[in-house]
Design a protein around this motif. Structure first.
Motif, PDB file in Angstrom:
ATOM      1  N   ALA A 104      -1.199  -9.114 -10.917  1.00 52.47           N
ATOM      2  CA  ALA A 104      -2.803  -9.212 -12.238  1.00 52.47           C
ATOM      3  C   ALA A 104      -1.218  -8.284 -13.388  1.00 52.47           C
ATOM      4  O   ALA A 104      -0.705  -7.524 -13.180  1.00 52.47           O
ATOM      5  CB  ALA A 104      -3.393  -8.254 -11.945  1.00 52.47           C
ATOM      6  N   ALA A 111       1.117  -1.301  -0.151  1.00 51.77           N
ATOM      7  CA  ALA A 111       0.447   0.472  -0.334  1.00 51.77           C
ATOM      8  C   ALA A 111       1.138   1.460  -0.041  1.00 51.77           C
ATOM      9  O   ALA A 111       0.571   2.335  -0.364  1.00 51.77           O
ATOM     10  CB  ALA A 111      -1.174   0.155   0.989  1.00 51.77           C
ATOM     11  N   VAL A 168      -3.741  -8.927  -6.898  1.00 51.01           N
ATOM     12  CA  VAL A 168      -3.350  -7.393  -7.047  1.00 51.01           C
ATOM     13  C   VAL A 168      -1.786  -8.060  -8.211  1.00 51.01           C
ATOM     14  O   VAL A 168      -1.482  -7.032  -8.549  1.00 51.01           O
ATOM     15  CB  VAL A 168      -3.470  -6.640  -6.194  1.00 51.01           C
ATOM     16  CG1 VAL A 168      -2.528  -5.226  -6.539  1.00 51.01           C
ATOM     17  CG2 VAL A 168      -4.701  -6.373  -5.208  1.00 51.01           C
ATOM     18  N   VAL A 169      -0.951  -7.909  -6.656  1.00 55.93           N
ATOM     19  CA  VAL A 169       0.692  -7.338  -6.897  1.00 55.93           C
ATOM     20  C   VAL A 169       0.350  -8.568  -8.714  1.00 55.93           C
ATOM     21  O   VAL A 169       1.480  -8.422  -9.495  1.00 55.93           O
ATOM     22  CB  VAL A 169       1.586  -8.419  -6.156  1.00 55.93           C
ATOM     23  CG1 VAL A 169       3.291  -8.116  -6.754  1.00 55.93           C
ATOM     24  CG2 VAL A 169       1.648  -7.082  -5.389  1.00 55.93           C
ATOM     25  N   PHE A 216       2.321   2.028  -3.670  1.00 57.60           N
ATOM     26  CA  PHE A 216       1.419   2.305  -4.405  1.00 57.60           C
ATOM     27  C   PHE A 216       1.131   3.683  -4.054  1.00 57.60           C
ATOM     28  O   PHE A 216       0.262   4.831  -4.801  1.00 57.60           O
ATOM     29  CB  PHE A 216       0.181   1.664  -3.975  1.00 57.60           C
ATOM     30  CG  PHE A 216       0.200   0.169  -4.941  1.00 57.60           C
ATOM     31  CD1 PHE A 216       0.962  -0.296  -6.268  1.00 57.60           C
ATOM     32  CD2 PHE A 216      -0.791  -1.066  -4.200  1.00 57.60           C
ATOM     33  CE1 PHE A 216       0.928  -1.339  -6.834  1.00 57.60           C
ATOM     34  CE2 PHE A 216      -0.845  -2.179  -4.932  1.00 57.60           C
ATOM     35  CZ  PHE A 216      -0.339  -1.792  -6.168  1.00 57.60           C
ATOM     36  N   ASN A 251     -12.278  -9.579  -5.369  1.00 55.04           N
ATOM     37  CA  ASN A 251     -11.308  -8.966  -4.309  1.00 55.04           C
ATOM     38  C   ASN A 251     -12.335  -8.239  -3.414  1.00 55.04           C
ATOM     39  O   ASN A 251     -11.631  -8.869  -1.525  1.00 55.04           O
ATOM     40  CB  ASN A 251     -10.013  -8.028  -5.113  1.00 55.04           C
ATOM     41  CG  ASN A 251      -8.980  -8.718  -5.723  1.00 55.04           C
ATOM     42  OD1 ASN A 251      -8.557 -10.066  -5.512  1.00 55.04           O
ATOM     43  ND2 ASN A 251      -8.525  -7.456  -6.679  1.00 55.04           N
ATOM     44  N   PRO A 252     -13.030  -7.342  -3.246  1.00 56.39           N
ATOM     45  CA  PRO A 252     -13.715  -6.786  -2.075  1.00 56.39           C
ATOM     46  C   PRO A 252     -14.400  -8.050  -1.152  1.00 56.39           C
ATOM     47  O   PRO A 252     -15.028  -8.253  -0.458  1.00 56.39           O
ATOM     48  CB  PRO A 252     -14.878  -6.345  -3.541  1.00 56.39           C
ATOM     49  CG  PRO A 252     -14.795  -5.900  -4.634  1.00 56.39           C
ATOM     50  CD  PRO A 252     -13.422  -7.274  -4.813  1.00 56.39           C
ATOM     51  N   VAL A 270      -5.023 -12.133  -1.394  1.00 52.25           N
ATOM     52  CA  VAL A 270      -5.780 -10.135  -1.816  1.00 52.25           C
ATOM     53  C   VAL A 270      -5.218  -9.419  -2.678  1.00 52.25           C
ATOM     54  O   VAL A 270      -4.524  -9.377  -4.023  1.00 52.25           O
ATOM     55  CB  VAL A 270      -6.776  -9.335  -1.051  1.00 52.25           C
ATOM     56  CG1 VAL A 270      -7.236  -8.205  -1.956  1.00 52.25           C
ATOM     57  CG2 VAL A 270      -7.987  -9.744  -1.165  1.00 52.25           C
TER      58      VAL A 270
END
Lengths: 95, 218
Positions: free
Chosen positions: B218, B22, B215-216, B25, B166-167, B211
């Motif tokens: 993707a 986070a 994300v990483v 990012f 993911n949500p 998650v």
């Protein structure tokens, strides 16, 4: 879930411009970008100048027509922004 | 107890991995939401890791022959339990405040371990009495539980409106955390809930970790 943001952040606008270019296969004319990214002409010119200066897009003039091409740096940024969006969306947040 | 120590260290490491991603990012985008998420997971990661490691150390001391160190170990355990509460309250409180913000434009019993020390060797302390060294106080647990109920509501609502994987995982992670803290609260009265709580908390962090990997990669 948080309500949708009223104003787009700078990163959101740059990401929208890059997304339009990506949808068009990596390059597009200013009019297509203007409609796709939903920007006024003045703002589009300002953003494209800034993005060109940062090496995210390249201006190409072909037969008197201006097109903008996404650079490798632009593709990289778009990939990262999509990851950021995905990460934030998981928490119900947005850029 | 040793399971608790290992589980907390693992959970802390996952929380720190989320913090790292986070924050990375945030540095790239300057997006404030990422700073809030990273600050919350940093607090959670530091709290869980410190508590898990100190609990492991305390267990080693209690298993050892040096009786003089037991009092010190229990004191450390109690202090770390309070520190974990502080970190959890900050992390969940900060996230809850951040979620709530746009829509609205300790009491501690200092006698706990003397009570256990007074127990005679013939009559070993009940496991429920030991929980107080590790989780501090049921009232403070209520604060964290209330924050988690709110965060679960928000993240499950987000899943219901997006219907993405993911949500879904984040919503269930907070649901597991809420259930885990309800079990932590019940463990003051029945110690068997303590193990269930840790299994649930570990499951929550596994969801968050999935998650992060999605994300990483993707």
């Amino acid at each position: 879930m948080r309500p949708t943001k009223k104003y787009r952040s700078r990163l959101r606008i740059i990401s929208d411009i890059l997304s339009v270019l990506a949808e068009e296969g990596g390059s597009a004319g200013p009019t297509r970008i203007l409609y796709g990214a939903n920007l006024s002409h003045d703002r589009l010119v300002r953003y494209l100048a800034e993005m060109e200066q940062k090496g995210l897009v390249r201006r190409v003039v072909d037969d008197g027509k201006t097109r903008y091409e996404m650079t490798e740096k632009g593709w990289r940024l778009l990939r990262e922004v999509r990851k950021i969006e995905e990460f934030l969306r998981a928490f119900g947040l947005e850029i | 107890m040793s399971f608790s120590s290992v589980a907390e260290v693992l959970e802390g490491l996952v929380a720190l991995a989320v913090y790292y991603q986070a924050f990375k990012f945030y540095r790239l985008s300057g997006e404030k939401a990422l700073l809030h998420v990273s600050a919350s997971f940093l607090a959670l990661g530091v709290g869980l890791l410190a508590h898990g490691l100190s609990l492991g150390a305390v267990l080693l001391v209690l298993a050892g022959p040096v009786r003089a160190l037991i009092k010190l170990a229990l004191l450390i355990s109690e202090v770390m339990a309070l520190a974990l509460f502080g970190c959890e309250a900050f992390a969940y409180g900060y996230l809850a405040y951040f979620y709530a913000k746009p829509s609205q434009e300790e009491a501690a019993e200092g006698l706990l371990f003397p009570l256990v020390l007074r127990e005679t060797p013939e009559k070993p302390p009940r496991p429920e009495a030991l929980i107080r060294f590790i989780r501090y106080h049921p009232l403070l647990e209520c604060v964290v539980l209330a924050l988690l109920v709110y965060l679960t509501y928000k993240t499950i609502s987000n899943f219901l409106s997006s219907r993405d994987a993911n949500p879904f995982l984040i919503g269930f992670a907070f649901l597991f955390l809420t259930a885990a803290h309800a079990c932590f609260m019940l463990s003051y009265f029945l110690a068997t809930f303590y193990f269930t709580a840790h299994v649930l908390q570990l499951l929550a962090f596994v969801c968050v970790f999935i998650v992060l990997l999605r994300v990483v990669s993707a």
